[in-house]
Write an enzyme that holds these catalytic residues in place. Structure first.
Site, PDB file in Angstrom:
ATOM      1  N   SER A 171       0.712  -1.108   0.097  1.00  0.00           N
ATOM      2  CA  SER A 171      -0.192  -0.153   0.108  1.00  0.00           C
ATOM      3  C   SER A 171       0.766   1.618   0.595  1.00  0.00           C
ATOM      4  CB  SER A 171      -1.129  -0.430   1.606  1.00  0.00           C
ATOM      5  OG  SER A 171      -0.587   0.284   2.061  1.00  0.00           O
ATOM      6  N   ASN A 172       1.767   1.048   0.956  1.00  0.00           N
ATOM      7  CA  ASN A 172       3.128   1.983   0.509  1.00  0.00           C
ATOM      8  C   ASN A 172       3.432   2.672  -0.522  1.00  0.00           C
ATOM      9  OD1 ASN A 172       3.135   3.695   3.487  1.00  0.00           O
ATOM     10  ND2 ASN A 172       3.444   1.915   4.109  1.00  0.00           N
ATOM     11  N   LEU A 214      11.146  -6.899   4.413  1.00  0.00           N
ATOM     12  CA  LEU A 214      11.879  -7.497   6.063  1.00  0.00           C
ATOM     13  C   LEU A 214      12.909  -7.729   5.591  1.00  0.00           C
ATOM     14  CD1 LEU A 214       8.015  -8.771   6.464  1.00  0.00           C
ATOM     15  CD2 LEU A 214       9.202  -6.240   6.775  1.00  0.00           C
ATOM     16  N   HIS A 236       9.082   2.986   9.026  1.00  0.00           N
ATOM     17  CA  HIS A 236       8.962   1.516  10.134  1.00  0.00           C
ATOM     18  C   HIS A 236       7.462   2.290  10.884  1.00  0.00           C
ATOM     19  CE1 HIS A 236      10.313  -1.483  12.990  1.00  0.00           C
ATOM     20  NE2 HIS A 236       9.951  -0.240  14.492  1.00  0.00           N
TER      21      HIS A 236
HETATM   22  C1  GAR Z   1       4.113  -0.577   7.308  1.00  0.00           C
HETATM   23  O1  GAR Z   1       3.488  -0.281   8.022  1.00  0.00           O
HETATM   24  C2  GAR Z   1       5.473  -0.653   7.022  1.00  0.00           C
HETATM   25  O2  GAR Z   1       6.231   0.687   7.847  1.00  0.00           O
HETATM   26  C3  GAR Z   1       6.399  -2.347   7.463  1.00  0.00           C
HETATM   27  O3  GAR Z   1       5.506  -3.117   6.889  1.00  0.00           O
HETATM   28  C4  GAR Z   1       4.104  -1.974   6.138  1.00  0.00           C
HETATM   29  C5  GAR Z   1       3.440  -2.562   5.017  1.00  0.00           C
HETATM   30  O4  GAR Z   1       2.502  -1.923   4.486  1.00  0.00           O
HETATM   31  N1  GAR Z   1       7.203  -1.855   7.114  1.00  0.00           N
HETATM   32  C6  GAR Z   1       7.883  -2.987   8.582  1.00  0.00           C
HETATM   33  O5  GAR Z   1       7.624  -2.944   9.509  1.00  0.00           O
HETATM   34  C7  GAR Z   1       9.661  -2.667   8.312  1.00  0.00           C
HETATM   35  N2  GAR Z   1       9.904  -3.553   9.366  1.00  0.00           N
HETATM   36  P1  GAR Z   1       2.574  -2.159   2.992  1.00  0.00           P
HETATM   37  O6  GAR Z   1       3.100  -3.121   2.609  1.00  0.00           O
HETATM   38  O7  GAR Z   1       0.587  -2.071   2.708  1.00  0.00           O
HETATM   39  O8  GAR Z   1       2.860  -0.997   2.385  1.00  0.00           O
END
Ligand code: GAR
Length: 196
Positions: A15-16, A87, A106
């Site tokens: 989503s990011n 990750l 994060h």
């Molecule tokens: C996000 O909340 C990001 O901050 C987290 O994974 C999620 C990915 O969401 N990142 C971590 O935990 C890194 N340590 P997304 O795939 O919907 O963007």
């Protein structure tokens, strides 16, 4: 001035990544030129397809025991990397090849709730268990250690005692979406100014 080419590294739903792809469609500063994932079924790969952005799949052996990814990044003329839910630990050779040019997001207020194993729902469960009254995303430069590089930006949201980890995740993610693309752009602009 040439647009900086960004590679997004992501392991999950993306989503990011989607927000970053949308944002840079209209940017004069930079464009997303590659999406890299370590998971062949990651949603982010489909999102990249809908934006007609090329994708590259990495495996553990090639990522940690070779420097093949550097060739891939070079072939796409990548000048900046955004980790958006990626990750795996970034290996030292990659940090060295992109000094001050890798940002991570994060989902907690570092230095709290960071480090190995602290990702996604694990973070929000720990925040809930500690009874925190606030949380929020941290955007930071990447070094060879999980979640330890210099912090560029944090945003906070208040938490209610009845908030479940899923509620905390939703609040934090919405701040991620609101800020990560513009912070990436601001950091790239700062670097362009410094290099001129
Ligand atoms: C996000 O909340 C990001 O901050 C987290 O994974 C999620 C990915 O969401 N990142 C971590 O935990 C890194 N340590 P997304 O795939 O919907 O963007």
């Amino acid at each position: 001035m040439n647009k900086t080419k960004i590679a997004i590294f992501a392991s999950g739903g993306g989503s990011n990544a989607r927000k970053i792809l949308e944002y840079f469609q209209d940017s004069e500063t930079a464009e997303v030129a590659l999406v890299v994932s370590n998971k062949k079924d990651a949603g982010v790969l489909d999102i990249a397809d809908t934006f007609s952005v090329p994708t590259h799949l990495i495996n553990r052996q090639s990522f940690y025991e070779t420097t093949e990814i550097l060739e891939v990044l070079k072939a796409h003329d990548i000048g900046f990397i955004a980790l958006a839910g990626f990750l795996w630990l970034v290996p030292a050779y990659l940090v060295k090849a992109y000094p001050g040019k890798i940002l991570n997001i994060h989902p907690a207020l570092l230095p709290k709730y960071g480090g190995k194993g602290m990702y996604g729902h694990h973070v929000h469960e720990a925040v809930k268990a500690a009874g925190e009254l606030e949380s929020g995303p941290t955007i930071h430069f990447v070094n060879e250690h999980y979640d330890e590089g210099d912090i560029v930006f944090q945003a906070t949201c208040s938490l209610e005692p009845e908030d479940e980890p899923e509620d905390i995740a939703r609040k934090v993610l919405s701040l991620e979406h609101a800020h990560f693309p513009r912070i990436i752009e601001a950091v790239i602009i700062k670097q362009k100014v410094r290099n001129n």
